[in-house]
Design an enzyme around this catalytic site. Structure first.
Site, PDB file in Angstrom:
ATOM      1  N   ASP A 104       2.610 -14.735  21.984  1.00 47.39           N
ATOM      2  CA  ASP A 104       1.825 -15.842  23.033  1.00 47.39           C
ATOM      3  C   ASP A 104       3.178 -16.566  24.022  1.00 47.39           C
ATOM      4  OD1 ASP A 104       2.644 -17.271  20.855  1.00 47.39           O
ATOM      5  OD2 ASP A 104       0.411 -18.059  20.726  1.00 47.39           O
ATOM      6  N   ASP A 107       8.742 -21.347  21.816  1.00 47.58           N
ATOM      7  CA  ASP A 107       9.176 -22.644  21.874  1.00 47.58           C
ATOM      8  C   ASP A 107      10.807 -22.780  21.414  1.00 47.58           C
ATOM      9  OD1 ASP A 107       9.368 -25.445  21.855  1.00 47.58           O
ATOM     10  OD2 ASP A 107       7.883 -25.509  20.349  1.00 47.58           O
ATOM     11  N   ARG A 169      -8.864 -21.788  22.218  1.00 51.23           N
ATOM     12  CA  ARG A 169      -8.371 -20.346  22.285  1.00 51.23           C
ATOM     13  C   ARG A 169      -9.080 -19.474  23.456  1.00 51.23           C
ATOM     14  NH1 ARG A 169      -4.616 -19.134  18.384  1.00 51.23           N
ATOM     15  NH2 ARG A 169      -5.192 -19.883  16.214  1.00 51.23           N
TER      16      ARG A 169
END
Ligand code: 5GP
Length: 183
Positions: A104, A107, A169
């Site tokens: 997804d 980071d 979500r």
């Protein structure tokens, strides 16, 4: 009955449904051309990548197999520990197969880096990493994914599979959470 509305907690929309659909179509077309005769296994990293994965797979016109893996990317704090613990492993062997890992968001990049190493040890024919979002200011460029949907600034985002405390979500777009929603 009081119904809470998840959309009310969103400060701004970063990528609309239309923007997501069009970028995912581009990524799908690119992967279709690249994997035309390779019959890749496309691996979804649960749960955050689920919507992106489902849409991306439907945009790939070539033969693919689908498989799912769940990892714990964070340790005790909110920073990535870099240690990937497998909560649910793949069902199929990837040895000798072309593998596309679908994530997804990047980071620190440590989750994807470690997952890539872990799956490489199983001797696939090749591995490519694809992420929808990349907080590129937060990590060294050399640990970026091979293919990326959008580069984003350092903000906490939710929707289209991404959660905060298990919620949001199901929002159809990517948005930035209002501070009040987690303060
Ligand atoms: P990394 O190992 O790259 O530091 O962490 C990646 C994981 O952290 C992602 O798979 C996701 O679960 C979580 N994460 C990082 N940034 C965000 C964010 O802005 N929003 C959400 N919902 N999850 C994030």
């Amino acid at each position: 009955m009081h119904i809470t509305n998840a959309q009310n907690d969103i400060e701004s929309i970063l990528f609309s449904e239309t923007q997501l659909r069009s970028r995912v179509a581009e990524l799908g077309a690119q992967l279709t051309a690249e994997y035309a005769d390779k019959h890749p296994i496309v691996v979804c990293i649960l749960k955050g990548a689920s919507f992106f994965y489902a849409d991306l797979c439907r945009m790939m016109q070539c033969h693919i197999s689908m498989d799912f893996i769940a990892v714990s990317s964070y340790g005790a704090g909110s920073q990535s520990s870099g240690v990937v613990r497998i909560l649910k492993d793949l069902d199929t062997s990837i040895t000798g197969r072309h593998v596309i890992i679908v994530e997804d968001i990047i980071d620190s990049g440590l989750t994807l880096k470690h997952l890539r190493e872990l799956l490489s040890a199983r001797k696939p024919a090749s591995i490519k990493t694809v992420c929808l979002l990349d907080k590129h200011e937060r990590h060294d460029p050399h640990i970026a994914a091979d293919l990326c949907g959008f580069r984003i600034p350092d903000a906490f985002v939710v929707g289209y599979g991404l959660d905060y405390a298990g919620y949001y979500r199901n929002l159809p777009y990517i948005g930035v959470l209002k501070r009040a929603a987690y303060a």
